[in-house]
Design an enzyme around this catalytic site. Structure first.
Site, PDB file in Angstrom:
ATOM      1  N   TRP A 151      -9.923  -3.673 -10.798  1.00 19.07           N
ATOM      2  CA  TRP A 151      -9.155  -2.565 -10.206  1.00 19.07           C
ATOM      3  C   TRP A 151      -7.775  -2.415 -10.826  1.00 19.07           C
ATOM      4  O   TRP A 151      -7.295  -1.302 -11.021  1.00 19.07           O
ATOM      5  CB  TRP A 151      -9.086  -2.689  -8.681  1.00 19.07           C
ATOM      6  CG  TRP A 151     -10.417  -2.375  -8.066  1.00 19.07           C
ATOM      7  CD1 TRP A 151     -11.250  -3.235  -7.404  1.00 19.07           C
ATOM      8  CD2 TRP A 151     -11.108  -1.107  -8.093  1.00 19.07           C
ATOM      9  NE1 TRP A 151     -12.411  -2.585  -7.031  1.00 19.07           N
ATOM     10  CE2 TRP A 151     -12.342  -1.286  -7.434  1.00 19.07           C
ATOM     11  CE3 TRP A 151     -10.804   0.152  -8.616  1.00 19.07           C
ATOM     12  CZ2 TRP A 151     -13.272  -0.253  -7.280  1.00 19.07           C
ATOM     13  CZ3 TRP A 151     -11.733   1.181  -8.462  1.00 19.07           C
ATOM     14  CH2 TRP A 151     -12.946   0.975  -7.796  1.00 19.07           C
ATOM     15  N   ASP A 153      -1.495  -2.224  -4.799  1.00 16.65           N
ATOM     16  CA  ASP A 153      -2.766  -1.702  -4.298  1.00 16.65           C
ATOM     17  C   ASP A 153      -3.291  -2.743  -3.322  1.00 16.65           C
ATOM     18  O   ASP A 153      -3.659  -3.851  -3.708  1.00 16.65           O
ATOM     19  CB  ASP A 153      -3.740  -1.511  -5.472  1.00 16.65           C
ATOM     20  CG  ASP A 153      -5.147  -1.102  -5.016  1.00 16.65           C
ATOM     21  OD1 ASP A 153      -5.343  -0.877  -3.803  1.00 16.65           O
ATOM     22  OD2 ASP A 153      -6.036  -1.018  -5.883  1.00 16.65           O
ATOM     23  N   LYS A 164     -12.461   0.066   3.014  1.00 12.40           N
ATOM     24  CA  LYS A 164     -12.847  -1.338   2.893  1.00 12.40           C
ATOM     25  C   LYS A 164     -12.680  -2.068   4.228  1.00 12.40           C
ATOM     26  O   LYS A 164     -13.492  -2.898   4.580  1.00 12.40           O
ATOM     27  CB  LYS A 164     -12.010  -2.045   1.825  1.00 12.40           C
ATOM     28  CG  LYS A 164     -12.147  -1.433   0.426  1.00 12.40           C
ATOM     29  CD  LYS A 164     -13.371  -1.915  -0.336  1.00 12.40           C
ATOM     30  CE  LYS A 164     -13.759  -1.009  -1.489  1.00 12.40           C
ATOM     31  NZ  LYS A 164     -12.786  -0.924  -2.553  1.00 12.40           N
TER      32      LYS A 164
HETATM   33  C1  LIG Z   1     -12.387  -0.064  -3.728  1.00 15.62           C
HETATM   34  C2  LIG Z   1     -11.095  -0.250  -4.377  1.00 15.62           C
HETATM   35  C3  LIG Z   1     -10.427   0.805  -5.010  1.00 15.62           C
HETATM   36  C4  LIG Z   1     -11.024   2.190  -5.131  1.00 15.62           C
HETATM   37  O1  LIG Z   1     -11.006   2.886  -3.936  1.00 15.62           O
HETATM   38  P1  LIG Z   1     -11.528   4.403  -3.908  1.00 15.62           P
HETATM   39  O2  LIG Z   1     -11.311   4.810  -2.490  1.00 15.62           O
HETATM   40  O3  LIG Z   1     -12.977   4.393  -4.292  1.00 15.62           O
HETATM   41  O4  LIG Z   1     -10.696   5.189  -4.862  1.00 15.62           O
HETATM   42  C5  LIG Z   1      -9.186   0.547  -5.567  1.00 15.62           C
HETATM   43  N1  LIG Z   1      -8.611  -0.666  -5.507  1.00 15.62           N
HETATM   44  C6  LIG Z   1      -9.228  -1.694  -4.908  1.00 15.62           C
HETATM   45  C7  LIG Z   1      -8.540  -3.026  -4.860  1.00 15.62           C
HETATM   46  C8  LIG Z   1     -10.481  -1.533  -4.326  1.00 15.62           C
HETATM   47  O5  LIG Z   1     -11.092  -2.558  -3.729  1.00 15.62           O
END
Ligand SMILES: *Cc1c(COP(=O)(O)O)cnc(C)c1O
Length: 358
Positions: free
Chosen positions: A90, A160, A184
């Site tokens: 990511w 993030d 998530k």
């Molecule tokens: C799943 C995930 C993303 C992507 O999320 P989207 O909603 O599909 O854009 C980005 N960063 C991390 C750490 C993730 O686990």
């Protein structure tokens, strides 16, 4: 996973929201009812995080992947350069997006070690002229997590938080900006939560879309256009559920117990192994392999037959990955551990360990 209590409440609100005769899906986002719902959700989130007054909570769309581009658009203009720490799948995507809007300095990278550890802080080469420094607190695919918060001095720290948001008691005030897709650990897909400190609000490049301009959205209560109302509603229920169950300290303790139980099971038998360095192992995404990788698809198939599902590793890493997000009970982990023991006993005899080169 979402808490069952939340799903039950949402089911009834789907037909009749708080006795209004309207579905929660039918509430106009401009109505006083929806505003109250949203304010309540925001208030509960602020309370959960003990968020200082100089931070704004934005409820936006796009997902974290869109914000990989929107963060540089909103913050990078000032100096045209930003620090990024490369720790896996990511953060790599975040770097690729940011590089379209300015100069990215990769301050540290775990690539050479196959993303099995977080680069030690003394090895980082930070740029004092960076507009911000970006980290990915939990690499969802690799099962790698920061268990410390880097000190970037005067350079604002951005993270993030998508896969460990609200999974532990993290001090948001150590960061200048954090963002997380909801799906998530918080709510259905559609909502991206951005928490930003006031002093970063007015740095957007002119090319930044209005609905993704953090400063404009902060001043307009995230209501410049229609926010993802259903996802915000569920997020509000989840925030209330977390508060009722002891807040983030309690959820962190539960996640520590769940992950420790699973890592201990992996360590118990030579049959399983976790490639991630011990101090950097994730509390939420536990990744492991079987000694005989050819048995992994069989492991997954037999697990599915026991209704132990969604254990496939990320497509970039393969293997097995158990995601222990907040609503996963310890009993779920115990069921997996029991299956692992049983599977290992049935298949160990067919494998010879430690016989390199015949
Ligand atoms: C799943 C995930 C993303 C992507 O999320 P989207 O909603 O599909 O854009 C980005 N960063 C991390 C750490 C993730 O686990």
């Amino acid at each position: 996973m979402l808490p069952r209590e939340v799903l039950i409440e949402a089911r009834s609100a789907l037909l009749d929201w708080e006795g209004t005769g309207m579905s929660v899906l039918e509430l106009p986002f401009t109505s006083p009812e929806f505003r109250a719902l949203e304010d309540h959700a925001r208030g509960d989130l602020r309370a959960l995080l003990s968020l200082p007054d100089d931070y704004n909570v934005l409820f936006l769309q796009g997902g974290a992947y869109a914000h990989f581009a929107l963060v540089p658009m909103n913050l990078m203009g000032r100096t045209g350069t930003a620090d990024y720490v490369r720790t896996g799948h990511w953060s790599n995507r975040a770097i690729n997006e940011a590089a379209r809007y300015g100069r990215v300095n990769v301050a540290a990278s775990g690539e050479r070690e196959g993303y099995t550890r977080i680069p030690a802080p003394e090895s980082w080469s930070l740029d004092p002229g960076a507009a911000y420094c970006h980290i990915t607190t939990n690499e969802t695919a690799e099962g790698l997590q920061f268990h410390w918060i880097p000190d970037t001095g005067k350079v604002p720290l951005v993270a993030d938080l998508t896969s460990d948001f609200l999974a532990r008691d993290l001090h948001i005030s150590r960061f200048a900006l954090v963002y997380a897709s909801a799906q998530k650990n918080v709510a259905p897909a559609g909502l991206t939560i951005v928490i930003i400190r006031n002093d970063l609000l007015d740095r957007a490049m002119t090319i930044t879309p209005t609905v993704f301009n953090y400063g404009l959205q902060a001043r307009n209560g995230s209501r410049i256009n229609t926010p993802p109302t259903w996802s915000i509603y569920i997020a509000g229920l989840v925030f209330a559920w977390l508060r009722k169950n002891g807040g983030l300290a309690a959820v962190e303790a539960a996640n520590r117990e769940k992950s420790a139980t699973l890592y201990a099971a992996i360590a118990r038998e030579k049959f399983y192994s976790c490639p991630v360095a011990e101090p950097d192992r994730s509390l939420v995404n536990v990744r492991f392999h079987l000694a005989d990788r050819a048995l992994e698809s069989r492991f997954l198939r037999e697990a599915r037959e026991r209704r132990l599902v969604n254990l496939d590793g990320h497509s970039v890493t393969g293997g097995i990955r158990a995601s222990l997000y907040n609503a996963m009970p310890l009993a779920g982990v115990e069921a997996l551990v029991e299956f692992m023991g049983d599977f290992a006993r049935r298949h160990s005899r067919s494998i010879r360990f430690g016989r390199r080169g015949g």
